[in-house]
Design a protein around this motif. Structure first.
Motif, PDB file in Angstrom:
ATOM      1  N   GLN A   1     -99.886  13.638  40.023  1.00  0.00           N
ATOM      2  CA  GLN A   1     -98.969  13.795  41.156  1.00  0.00           C
ATOM      3  C   GLN A   1     -98.282  15.153  41.098  1.00  0.00           C
ATOM      4  N   VAL A   2     -97.806  15.535  39.947  1.00  0.00           N
ATOM      5  CA  VAL A   2     -97.116  16.808  39.787  1.00  0.00           C
ATOM      6  C   VAL A   2     -98.062  17.979  40.089  1.00  0.00           C
TER       7      VAL A   2
ATOM      8  N   PHE B   1     -91.108  18.514  30.926  1.00  0.00           N
ATOM      9  CA  PHE B   1     -92.329  19.220  31.323  1.00  0.00           C
ATOM     10  C   PHE B   1     -92.302  20.610  30.704  1.00  0.00           C
TER      11      PHE B   1
ATOM     12  N   ILE C   1     -88.136  13.728  38.533  1.00  0.00           N
ATOM     13  CA  ILE C   1     -89.118  12.851  37.894  1.00  0.00           C
ATOM     14  C   ILE C   1     -88.727  12.591  36.440  1.00  0.00           C
TER      15      ILE C   1
ATOM     16  N   THR D   1     -90.099  22.825  43.700  1.00  0.00           N
ATOM     17  CA  THR D   1     -90.983  22.240  42.682  1.00  0.00           C
ATOM     18  C   THR D   1     -90.240  21.843  41.421  1.00  0.00           C
ATOM     19  N   ARG D   2     -89.460  22.743  40.868  1.00  0.00           N
ATOM     20  CA  ARG D   2     -88.757  22.426  39.619  1.00  0.00           C
ATOM     21  C   ARG D   2     -87.717  21.331  39.813  1.00  0.00           C
TER      22      ARG D   2
ATOM     23  N   ILE E   1     -92.263  13.507  45.044  1.00  0.00           N
ATOM     24  CA  ILE E   1     -93.313  14.516  45.257  1.00  0.00           C
ATOM     25  C   ILE E   1     -93.361  14.954  46.719  1.00  0.00           C
TER      26      ILE E   1
ATOM     27  N   LYS F   1     -88.078  18.830  41.888  1.00  0.00           N
ATOM     28  CA  LYS F   1     -88.869  17.601  41.907  1.00  0.00           C
ATOM     29  C   LYS F   1     -89.226  17.181  40.485  1.00  0.00           C
ATOM     30  N   MET F   2     -89.627  18.131  39.668  1.00  0.00           N
ATOM     31  CA  MET F   2     -89.977  17.824  38.282  1.00  0.00           C
ATOM     32  C   MET F   2     -88.764  17.304  37.519  1.00  0.00           C
TER      33      MET F   2
ATOM     34  N   ASN G   1     -98.824  13.226  35.917  1.00  0.00           N
ATOM     35  CA  ASN G   1     -99.281  14.620  35.918  1.00  0.00           C
ATOM     36  C   ASN G   1    -100.182  14.925  37.109  1.00  0.00           C
TER      37      ASN G   1
END
Length: 151
Positions: free
Chosen positions: A146-147, A44, A28, A21-22, A14, A24-25, A144
């Protein structure tokens, strides 16, 4: 790694400034799917800004054809409407279930909130029946949270 051991790793992802962003997702999803044996598919889905649909942003596990899901359809679509966690011990017992793989036996979907609004969700499929419990719910709620800080 167990769920508690994954938390600092997720926090590192994070706070990594060099990733979008994507990305990082995606990291994860990969981390969770690779380290929790009953988490066979992790993804996600994010709500479209103007249409009542969910769109797959990132996933780890077998590829899926279900990249867009209408609100109300399947477990994910139901969570988009209910704003509540949904744990399915046996997907065969669900009438409104979208089969992504013949191997999936159970599923958990946890909504992702930003400023009190349901903007997406984390979806986990397992090839094990009754794979998820309250500890999984609390862990995925934490993920979630954290995201949401990067959205």
């Amino acid at each position: 790694m167990n769920r508690e051991q994954l938390k600092p790793e997720i926090s590192k992802i994070i706070t990594t400034g060099s990733l979008k962003t994507r990305e990082k997702m995606q990291h994860i999803c990969n981390l969770i799917q690779e380290n929790l044996p009953t988490y066979n598919w992790v993804g996600f889905y994010m709500a479209h800004e103007t249409e009542p649909t969910l769109h797959l942003w990132s996933q780890a596990g077998e590829p899926t054809d279900h990249t867009v899901i209408p609100f109300g359809k399947g477990i994910c679509g139901q969570v988009a409407v209910s704003n509540k966690n949904f744990v399915v011990d046996d997907v065969k017992a669900q009438d409104n279930y979208i089969a992504c793989s013949i191997h999936v036996k159970s599923e958990i979907v946890v909504p992702l909130f930003k400023n009190g609004k349901n903007i997406g969700q984390i979806d986990i499929d397992s090839n094990t029946i009754k794979a998820f419990n309250e500890e999984d719910e609390r862990f995925l709620e934490w993920v979630n949270e954290q995201v949401a800080t990067i959205l």
